[in-house]
Design a protein around this motif. Structure first.
Motif, PDB file in Angstrom:
ATOM      1  N   UNK A   1      -2.695   0.046  -0.587  1.00 13.93           N
ATOM      2  CA  UNK A   1      -2.378  -0.818  -1.694  1.00 13.93           C
ATOM      3  C   UNK A   1      -3.579  -1.946  -1.720  1.00 13.93           C
ATOM      4  N   UNK A   2      -3.858  -2.414  -0.323  1.00 14.03           N
ATOM      5  CA  UNK A   2      -4.771  -3.649  -0.477  1.00 14.03           C
ATOM      6  C   UNK A   2      -6.514  -2.935  -0.657  1.00 14.03           C
ATOM      7  N   UNK A   3      -6.529  -1.684   0.028  1.00 12.55           N
ATOM      8  CA  UNK A   3      -7.954  -0.979   0.050  1.00 12.55           C
ATOM      9  C   UNK A   3      -7.866   0.474  -0.476  1.00 12.55           C
ATOM     10  N   UNK A   4      -7.559   0.539  -1.638  1.00 11.05           N
ATOM     11  CA  UNK A   4      -7.459   1.945  -2.414  1.00 11.05           C
ATOM     12  C   UNK A   4      -8.838   2.843  -2.210  1.00 11.05           C
TER      13      UNK A   4
ATOM     14  N   UNK B   1      -5.447   2.709  -9.574  1.00 11.10           N
ATOM     15  CA  UNK B   1      -4.740   2.626 -11.053  1.00 11.10           C
ATOM     16  C   UNK B   1      -3.187   2.617 -10.756  1.00 11.10           C
ATOM     17  N   UNK B   2      -2.915   3.642  -9.875  1.00  5.30           N
ATOM     18  CA  UNK B   2      -1.403   3.750  -9.563  1.00  5.30           C
ATOM     19  C   UNK B   2      -0.788   2.300  -8.943  1.00  5.30           C
ATOM     20  N   UNK B   3      -1.729   1.824  -7.971  1.00  3.03           N
ATOM     21  CA  UNK B   3      -1.373   0.655  -7.160  1.00  3.03           C
ATOM     22  C   UNK B   3      -1.192  -0.468  -8.346  1.00  3.03           C
ATOM     23  N   UNK B   4      -1.990  -0.684  -9.240  1.00  2.00           N
ATOM     24  CA  UNK B   4      -2.172  -1.752 -10.324  1.00  2.00           C
ATOM     25  C   UNK B   4      -1.109  -1.537 -11.243  1.00  2.00           C
ATOM     26  N   UNK B   5      -0.612  -0.055 -11.443  1.00  2.00           N
ATOM     27  CA  UNK B   5       0.624  -0.002 -12.404  1.00  2.00           C
ATOM     28  C   UNK B   5       2.005  -0.650 -11.574  1.00  2.00           C
TER      29      UNK B   5
ATOM     30  N   UNK C   1       8.884  -3.250  -5.544  1.00  2.00           N
ATOM     31  CA  UNK C   1       8.336  -3.066  -4.250  1.00  2.00           C
ATOM     32  C   UNK C   1       8.541  -1.593  -3.954  1.00  2.00           C
ATOM     33  N   UNK C   2       7.576  -1.203  -3.328  1.00  2.00           N
ATOM     34  CA  UNK C   2       7.132   0.251  -2.981  1.00  2.00           C
ATOM     35  C   UNK C   2       6.550   0.349  -1.623  1.00  2.00           C
ATOM     36  N   UNK C   3       6.685   1.603  -1.078  1.00  5.97           N
ATOM     37  CA  UNK C   3       5.954   1.823   0.257  1.00  5.97           C
ATOM     38  C   UNK C   3       4.960   2.901  -0.094  1.00  5.97           C
ATOM     39  N   UNK C   4       3.849   2.873   0.627  1.00 10.74           N
ATOM     40  CA  UNK C   4       2.742   3.879   0.227  1.00 10.74           C
ATOM     41  C   UNK C   4       2.618   4.673   1.709  1.00 10.74           C
TER      42      UNK C   4
ATOM     43  N   UNK D   1       0.502  10.646  -5.835  1.00  8.29           N
ATOM     44  CA  UNK D   1       1.707  10.915  -6.258  1.00  8.29           C
ATOM     45  C   UNK D   1       2.912   9.970  -6.058  1.00  8.29           C
ATOM     46  N   UNK D   2       3.836   9.640  -7.254  1.00  7.28           N
ATOM     47  CA  UNK D   2       4.640   8.811  -7.063  1.00  7.28           C
ATOM     48  C   UNK D   2       6.072   9.387  -6.964  1.00  7.28           C
ATOM     49  N   UNK D   3       7.005   8.899  -6.358  1.00  7.61           N
ATOM     50  CA  UNK D   3       8.328   9.210  -6.102  1.00  7.61           C
ATOM     51  C   UNK D   3       9.203   8.134  -6.219  1.00  7.61           C
ATOM     52  N   UNK D   4      10.233   8.406  -7.073  1.00  7.08           N
ATOM     53  CA  UNK D   4      11.422   7.494  -7.033  1.00  7.08           C
ATOM     54  C   UNK D   4      12.602   7.984  -6.911  1.00  7.08           C
ATOM     55  N   UNK D   5      13.267   7.284  -5.995  1.00  4.50           N
ATOM     56  CA  UNK D   5      14.723   7.769  -5.509  1.00  4.50           C
ATOM     57  C   UNK D   5      14.533   9.211  -5.386  1.00  4.50           C
ATOM     58  N   UNK D   6      13.523   9.937  -4.629  1.00  4.36           N
ATOM     59  CA  UNK D   6      13.518  11.067  -4.041  1.00  4.36           C
ATOM     60  C   UNK D   6      13.122  12.164  -5.205  1.00  4.36           C
TER      61      UNK D   6
END
Length: 110
Positions: free
Chosen positions: A26-29, A36-40, A47-50, A74-79
């Protein structure tokens, strides 16, 4: 943690409410789509993990089979697989991403 990339990815997805597989951090995409995904996510205040796929070739290739999605991030939310940066952007602009996070109790309060 197991050595099988599919099993490792499954554990990561299961153990993190909001998880972004990305190139870089997230600090250095390391690509515009990851940036863009981090910015969103940052703008939504969630809060999220990467996971930096550039650090692990097994995960970099494995995540594409895991989700049946050819690109990163790729984004995952609650699996659940949500999508890549284009889908995230569309959902964000429509207010659907914030709504999804709120439904899971993950959105920023207030």
């Amino acid at each position: 943690m197991t050595e099988d990339p599919q099993a490792r990815i499954g554990e990561l997805v299961a153990n993190n409410d909001v998880l972004l597989f990305m190139k870089g951090s997230p600090l250095f995409p390391q690509c515009g789509f990851s940036s863009r995904a981090v910015a969103i996510l940052d703008h939504l205040g969630v809060s999220y993990e990467s996971v930096d796929v550039l650090q692990d070739q097994g995960i970099r290739q494995g995540i594409k089979q895991f989700s049946d999605w050819p690109t990163i991030p790729q984004l995952y939310v609650k699996g659940e697989f949500v999508g890549g940066s284009d889908i995230m952007m569309e959902m964000y602009e429509a207010g659907e991403l914030a709504q999804l996070l709120e439904q899971h109790g993950l959105a920023k309060a207030g």
